[in-house]
Design a protein around this motif. Structure first.
Motif, short mmCIF file in Angstrom:
data_model
loop_
_atom_site.label_atom_id
_atom_site.label_comp_id
_atom_site.label_asym_id
_atom_site.label_seq_id
_atom_site.Cartn_x
_atom_site.Cartn_y
_atom_site.Cartn_z
N VAL A 176 0.86 -1.19 0.00
CA VAL A 176 0.00 0.00 0.00
C VAL A 176 0.90 1.23 0.00
N THR A 177 0.73 2.06 -1.03
CA THR A 177 1.58 3.23 -1.20
C THR A 177 0.84 4.50 -0.81
N SER A 178 1.64 5.57 -0.55
CA SER A 178 1.01 6.82 -0.12
C SER A 178 1.36 8.01 -1.02
N THR A 179 2.23 7.79 -2.02
CA THR A 179 2.58 8.88 -2.94
C THR A 179 2.66 8.33 -4.36
N SER A 180 2.59 9.20 -5.34
CA SER A 180 2.71 8.74 -6.73
C SER A 180 4.09 8.16 -7.00
N GLU A 181 5.12 8.69 -6.35
CA GLU A 181 6.47 8.18 -6.55
C GLU A 181 6.60 6.74 -6.05
N THR A 182 6.03 6.46 -4.87
CA THR A 182 6.12 5.08 -4.35
C THR A 182 5.21 4.15 -5.16
N THR A 183 4.07 4.65 -5.61
CA THR A 183 3.18 3.82 -6.44
C THR A 183 3.88 3.43 -7.74
N ASP A 184 4.53 4.39 -8.38
CA ASP A 184 5.26 4.10 -9.62
C ASP A 184 6.37 3.08 -9.38
N ALA A 185 7.08 3.22 -8.26
CA ALA A 185 8.16 2.28 -7.94
C ALA A 185 7.62 0.87 -7.71
N VAL A 186 6.53 0.76 -6.96
CA VAL A 186 5.92 -0.55 -6.71
C VAL A 186 5.42 -1.15 -8.02
N HIS A 187 4.81 -0.35 -8.87
CA HIS A 187 4.34 -0.86 -10.16
C HIS A 187 5.49 -1.36 -11.01
N ALA A 188 6.61 -0.63 -11.04
CA ALA A 188 7.79 -1.06 -11.81
C ALA A 188 8.31 -2.39 -11.25
N PHE A 189 8.37 -2.49 -9.93
CA PHE A 189 8.84 -3.71 -9.27
C PHE A 189 7.95 -4.90 -9.61
N LEU A 190 6.64 -4.71 -9.52
CA LEU A 190 5.70 -5.81 -9.78
C LEU A 190 5.65 -6.19 -11.25
N LEU A 191 5.75 -5.21 -12.14
CA LEU A 191 5.79 -5.52 -13.58
C LEU A 191 7.02 -6.36 -13.91
N PHE A 192 8.14 -6.03 -13.30
CA PHE A 192 9.35 -6.83 -13.50
C PHE A 192 9.11 -8.27 -13.03
N GLN A 193 8.45 -8.43 -11.88
CA GLN A 193 8.17 -9.77 -11.35
C GLN A 193 7.28 -10.56 -12.31
N ILE A 194 6.25 -9.90 -12.85
CA ILE A 194 5.35 -10.57 -13.80
C ILE A 194 6.15 -11.12 -14.98
N ILE A 195 7.04 -10.29 -15.50
CA ILE A 195 7.83 -10.70 -16.67
C ILE A 195 8.84 -11.77 -16.30
N ASP A 196 9.60 -11.57 -15.23
CA ASP A 196 10.68 -12.49 -14.91
C ASP A 196 10.17 -13.84 -14.39
N HIS A 197 9.05 -13.83 -13.69
CA HIS A 197 8.47 -15.10 -13.22
C HIS A 197 7.54 -15.71 -14.26
N GLN A 198 7.29 -14.97 -15.35
CA GLN A 198 6.43 -15.43 -16.44
C GLN A 198 5.07 -15.91 -15.91
N THR A 199 4.43 -15.05 -15.10
CA THR A 199 3.16 -15.43 -14.47
C THR A 199 1.96 -15.30 -15.40
N GLY A 200 2.08 -14.47 -16.42
CA GLY A 200 0.94 -14.23 -17.29
C GLY A 200 -0.06 -13.25 -16.70
N ASP A 201 0.26 -12.65 -15.55
CA ASP A 201 -0.63 -11.66 -14.95
C ASP A 201 -0.73 -10.43 -15.85
N ALA A 202 -1.89 -9.80 -15.82
CA ALA A 202 -2.11 -8.61 -16.64
C ALA A 202 -1.25 -7.45 -16.13
N PRO A 203 -0.57 -6.76 -17.04
CA PRO A 203 0.25 -5.62 -16.63
C PRO A 203 -0.57 -4.31 -16.55
N THR A 204 -1.76 -4.44 -16.02
CA THR A 204 -2.67 -3.30 -15.94
C THR A 204 -2.99 -3.00 -14.48
#
Length: 170
Positions: free
Chosen positions: A134-162
């Motif tokens: 749970v984030t409290s600023t746009s900067e932390t939200t963007d960082a968490v989104h970048a981190f999770l998108l990387f996980q989706i790709i590297d773990h090849q989960t097939g989760d939606a990047p939306t």
């Protein structure tokens, strides 16, 4: 004068041609390395579990479940690992993802620097556990989104990047 312009241009073109011919690291071995290192760090099988990484307007979520609802051993390992990870991330320690992925995932530098602006909420699920980020600023939200998108790709989960508005029902 034209020769003086031609020589630097020729040099740039030669360097570009050589760079294109340079052998690239074997990307086909990357997913296998992530799985092998992941199983070592996490303590449970990728084959017997399912990872999900979801993005929300206020952060995101990491969920890991045992594929077999009766697999108590993996369920316990998932819960232990994600509980530990939630504490590590809260302290700004992202060594586990670095070891698993053999690189520093995008967003980690900001998540470490602004660790007090991200809440990591651990909870058990019927077949494993989840961490809500749970984030409290746009900067932390963007960082968490970048981190999770990387996980989706590297773990090849097939989760939606939306980015979703609501949490999934479990």
């Amino acid at each position: 004068m034209r020769i003086m312009l031609f020589i630097p241009l020729l040099t740039i073109l030669c360097v570009a041609a050589i760079a294109q011919q340079a052998p690239q690291p074997d990307q086909s071995a990357r997913p296998e390395g992530v799985i092998k290192r992941g199983e070592h760090v996490m303590g449970f099988s990728h084959e017997a579990t399912t990872h999900h990484f979801r993005l929300f307007k206020d952060g995101g979520e990491i969920t890991v479940n045992a594929n077999d609802p009766n697999d108590k051993s993996n369920i316990d390992q998932i819960r232990t690992h994600l509980g530990h990870i939630a504490k590590m991330f809260s302290a700004g320690n992202f060594n586990a993802p670095m070891i698993i992925h053999d690189t520093n995932p995008p967003g980690v530098a900001t998540m470490t620097r602004l660790k007090d602006q991200i809440r990591y909420e651990f909870s058990e699920t019927t077949q494993g556990a989840r961490i809500r980020l749970v984030t409290s600023t746009s900067e932390t939200t963007d960082a968490v989104h970048a981190f999770l998108l990387f996980q989706i790709i590297d773990h090849q989960t097939g989760d939606a990047p939306t980015i979703s508005d609501e949490l999934p029902k479990t």
